[in-house]
Design a protein around this motif. Structure first.
Motif, short mmCIF file in Angstrom:
data_model
loop_
_atom_site.label_atom_id
_atom_site.label_comp_id
_atom_site.label_asym_id
_atom_site.label_seq_id
_atom_site.Cartn_x
_atom_site.Cartn_y
_atom_site.Cartn_z
N SER A 1 0.84 -1.19 0.00
CA SER A 1 0.00 0.00 0.00
C SER A 1 0.88 1.25 0.00
CB SER A 1 -0.91 0.00 1.23
OG SER A 1 -0.12 0.01 2.42
N GLY A 2 0.28 2.38 -0.35
CA GLY A 2 1.00 3.65 -0.32
C GLY A 2 1.97 3.80 -1.47
N ASP A 3 2.92 4.71 -1.31
CA ASP A 3 3.91 4.98 -2.35
C ASP A 3 5.00 3.93 -2.33
OD1 ASP A 3 2.35 7.19 -2.72
OD2 ASP A 3 3.89 8.66 -2.20
N TYR A 4 5.43 3.51 -3.51
CA TYR A 4 6.51 2.54 -3.63
C TYR A 4 7.14 2.63 -5.01
CZ TYR A 4 3.00 -0.23 -6.15
OH TYR A 4 2.06 -0.66 -7.05
N VAL A 5 8.29 1.98 -5.19
CA VAL A 5 8.94 1.83 -6.48
C VAL A 5 9.12 0.35 -6.75
CG1 VAL A 5 11.01 2.25 -7.85
CG2 VAL A 5 10.11 4.06 -6.37
N ALA A 6 8.59 -0.14 -7.86
CA ALA A 6 8.79 -1.53 -8.29
C ALA A 6 9.86 -1.55 -9.37
CB ALA A 6 7.48 -2.11 -8.82
N GLU A 7 10.75 -2.55 -9.29
CA GLU A 7 11.86 -2.62 -10.25
C GLU A 7 12.08 -4.05 -10.70
OE1 GLU A 7 16.69 -2.38 -10.03
OE2 GLU A 7 15.61 -0.66 -9.16
#
Length: 739
Positions: free
Chosen positions: A597-603
């Motif tokens: 949930s919330g802000d994240y960065v997927a890589e």
């Protein structure tokens, strides 16, 4: 370009954006202090492919592609033209071309797209796309036409022959000879840039009158990626601005502007990473792209400079809540927008990297403390050495020195439109510094100090009207002489001063008469020095991540499982499927993972050997933000005809059917790192996904934002599809989530 679709040929494209708003440098001058986009709202709902020039009368003129201006109008205008005193409030002043006016070589039903208006010699020239020339049964055998006029409002007279004639394509049909943009170099030679996805962007030299192509053209940007070129010269570099992706995919339009630079007008143009724009793995540094606000499809730009010296970009965009002029899937509604163009570390970017503006912004400076149009014969704001100066027809003429009663100090920009109708030398004096056209040179001289000069081009005619602009910042002076203030200088001279500039502005003419108009002196703009920070990957979230160390993690879920996909030796290996997600077929597999949930960065890190140059449509592998088969944002390295691109495509349901478009985010290597930065908009609850790519996992190029409704729950997935021939396997090293 016009409202043409290329169908599946361009699975769409784009290149840069930020969801943050940059602070704007202060500007000086009167007129509106702030303005909102779109600036064309007062006279048009749509005004695509815009360019703006400043006319001899000191007013600004905008030109657009031949579409209807208003919803419900249904009738296309023929190069609609608008006028403004302040670049913010515009009035429609008519069409450049009459209802029955077309070049003799155009077909009766031809449309006129993407005009570019320039001063060449003693007249104005409009270069324009003519969509149907009648040389064949093909209704898109396009060519570039040129029409001349004594003023920016016409009357326009077409040349007897195309500047660039229709060009048969090797694969059938005609190369897209569209989107002209003229440029005059410091040696006085004229050039024309033109072209689009089918054939690429080329440049050709023009004859001295600007009406004929001469010599062989040079390809400067690869086909299947770029169109809508615009070239300007800045601090010794030549910058090629070009738009990427489909201009007109309605609510999924991801059109954007990228740039490369070169040391000459024929290139090679390279991006910030040194990658050429004319290569199969074409480079392109992002300048302008959507940032998650109202505007998408931000592209096909023009350029202008206000009276303070601040550069601006004019372009069209699409309101994602109102993407069509009338009925769905008809003409895309593309109003004209205006935003600040900043130069940071040698590269242009819009609003310091924040992208297109939606709310009120500081307005351009279009009037100044000293602002003389010579509309009155009285010279009450000036002191003359004698009575030899006269005002007639809105211009000042004669010889001698005429000094303003207004003094200034500090950083300043002064400019004037200037003709030497008999003078040996003429120009401007700022305090103790003279800048003048003197014989065959542009000369800057400080009283009691140094002198600097540069030659004027061979064939330079001082009797033609030119703009002389002088900027002083601290003790550094830069003076430019240009045909019409559009970034194509004929001469640039720099001088280091021994004293700060202070005092009045003086107009100088020696040895005969000179003519001055549109004289101004304004406080020099304050440049943006630092770009808005891009997204960064914070601490790793191990519980959400998978390094593919030991089979499929139980957290993964399949949509249409592909048994050929396997995990071994620390990697997911997935043979590219002969399948797709776009449209109604929905045959491709998607490997999905819940997201935090919330802000994240997927890589992820994906290796996919697509080779170069050959056609392998549309093999790809990468990452996807996925709600369902009709709403997803797919970030992948992909083969699009002969090119290899990082495409950030988007599909959503609209008016009863899925709509797909996309933008371009950097240049892929065989191994490419991909990121999706997720942010929840505090005001709307929308999910915003901004895309980034890297060729080394260290240096990132950030692109556009696609948004998902607040009531959806996007998951992150991996994909490998688009075509099974020749066989190729995508290898994913991991999927990681960072806070």
């Amino acid at each position: 370009m016009g409202h043409l679709h290329r169908g599946g040929v361009l699975a769409a494209v784009l290149g840069l954006v930020l969801a943050t708003t940059a602070s704007a440098p202060a500007v000086a001058g009167s007129g509106p202090d702030r303005y909102p986009n779109p600036v064309s709202a007062g006279f048009a709902d749509t005004f695509a492919d815009p360019v703006v020039v400043r006319g001899d009368d000191g007013l600004w003129y905008a030109y657009g592609t031949s579409d209807p201006l208003r919803e419900g109008e249904k009738q296309a205008h023929r190069v609609p033209t608008a006028r403004s005193a302040d670049l913010v409030d515009w009035t429609y002043v008519g069409d450049a071309l009459a209802a029955d006016q077309r070049p003799s070589w155009a077909a009766p039903g031809a449309a006129f797209w993407a005009p570019d208006v320039r001063r060449v010699g003693d007249h104005w020239v409009m270069y324009v796309t003519v969509t149907d020339t009648g040389v064949s049964a093909d209704t898109f055998d396009t060519a570039i036409g040129a029409a001349t006029a004594p003023t920016p409002t016409g009357p326009w007279t077409f040349a007897d022959e195309p500047v660039v004639a229709p060009r048969p394509g090797g694969g059938g049909g005609y190369l897209w000879t569209i989107d002209p943009s003229q440029f005059t170099d410091v040696d006085g030679r004229h050039y024309l840039y033109f072209g689009s996805y089918y054939g690429g962007i080329s440049v050709t030299e023009l004859s001295a009158d600007g009406l004929r192509a001469v010599g062989a053209p040079t390809l400067v940007a690869v086909d299947n990626k770029f169109e809508g070129s615009y070239v300007l010269r800045h601090e010794g570099w030549y910058y090629l601005f070009a738009s990427t992706a489909n201009c007109c995919a309605g609510p999924a339009t991801g059109y954007s502007v990228q740039v490369g630079r070169a040391r000459g007008p024929r290139g090679p143009f390279v991006d910030r990473d040194g990658l050429r724009l004319d290569a199969s793995r074409a480079g392109g540094t992002p300048v302008l792209t959507q940032n998650g606000n109202r505007w998408i499809g931000t592209g096909h730009n023009g350029f202008l400079t206000d009276l303070s010296g601040q550069d601006w970009i004019v372009y069209h965009a699409i309101d994602r809540a109102d993407p069509y002029l009338d009925e769905p899937f008809g003409i895309n509604e593309r109003p004209m927008l205006l935003d600040r163009l900043d130069w940071i570390d040698g590269w242009p970017t819009v609003n310091a990297g924040a992208g297109p503006s939606e709310g009120p912004r500081p307005a351009p400076v279009t009037t100044a403390r000293l602002d003389e149009r010579f509309d009155s014969p009285a010279l009450t704001r000036w002191r003359a050495d004698d009575d030899s100066w006269q005002v007639a027809d809105g211009r000042l003429t004669r010889t001698g020195a005429l000094t303003s009663r207004t003094a200034f100090d500090g950083d300043v920009r002064a400019e004037a439109d200037l003709r030497l109708t008999g003078a040996d030398a003429a120009g401007l004096r700022l305090g103790r510094v003279d800048v003048r056209i003197d014989g065959d040179r542009l000369v800057a001289r400080e009283a009691g100090g140094a002198t600097a000069s540069v030659p004027l081009p061979a064939g330079f005619d001082p009797a033609d009207r030119h703009n002389l602009a002088v900027e002083v910042r601290g003790r550094q002076l830069v003076a430019e002489l240009s045909p019409a203030r559009l970034g194509d200088q004929l001469a640039v001279v720099t001088l280091r001063l021994t004293h700060p500039v202070a005092g009045p502005l003086t107009l100088l003419a020696e040895g005969g008469t000179a003519e001055f108009d549109n004289v101004s002196a304004a406080r020099l703009y304050r440049p943006a020095r630092q770009a808005v920070a891009p997204p960064t990957a914070g601490p790793l979230l191990p519980a959400w991540s998978d390094e593919f160390d030991d089979g499929f993690d139980p957290a993964w879920r399949w949509v249409r499982q592909d048994p050929a996909a396997t995990v071994r030796d620390g990697a997911l290996r997935w043979p590219v499927e002969s399948a797709d997600l776009v449209g109604t077929g929905n045959t491709a597999g998607v490997l999905l993972h819940d997201a935090p949930s919330g802000d994240y960065v997927a890589e992820t890190k994906v290796t996919l050997d697509l080779g170069e140059e050959t056609v392998r449509n549309y093999q790809q592998a990468g990452m996807v933000a996925y709600v369902d088969d009709d709403r997803f944002a797919r970030l992948s390295q992909v083969a699009i005809w002969n090119t290899r691109q990082v495409e950030y495509g988007y599909e959503l349901p609209f008016a009863g059917q899925p709509v797909y478009g996309g933008n371009i985010v950097g240049t892929p290597a065989t191994t490419t790192w991909l990121r999706l930065a997720h942010h929840v908009d505090a005001a709307t609850g929308e999910h915003e996904f901004r895309a980034g790519s890297s060729r080394d996992g260290v240096h990132w190029t950030w692109g556009g934002v696609w948004t998902f409704p607040a009531d959806t729950t996007p998951r992150i997935g991996l994909v490998a599809h688009g075509g099974a021939e020749p066989p190729v396997t995508a290898e994913f090293d991991y999927l990681r989530f960072h806070r």
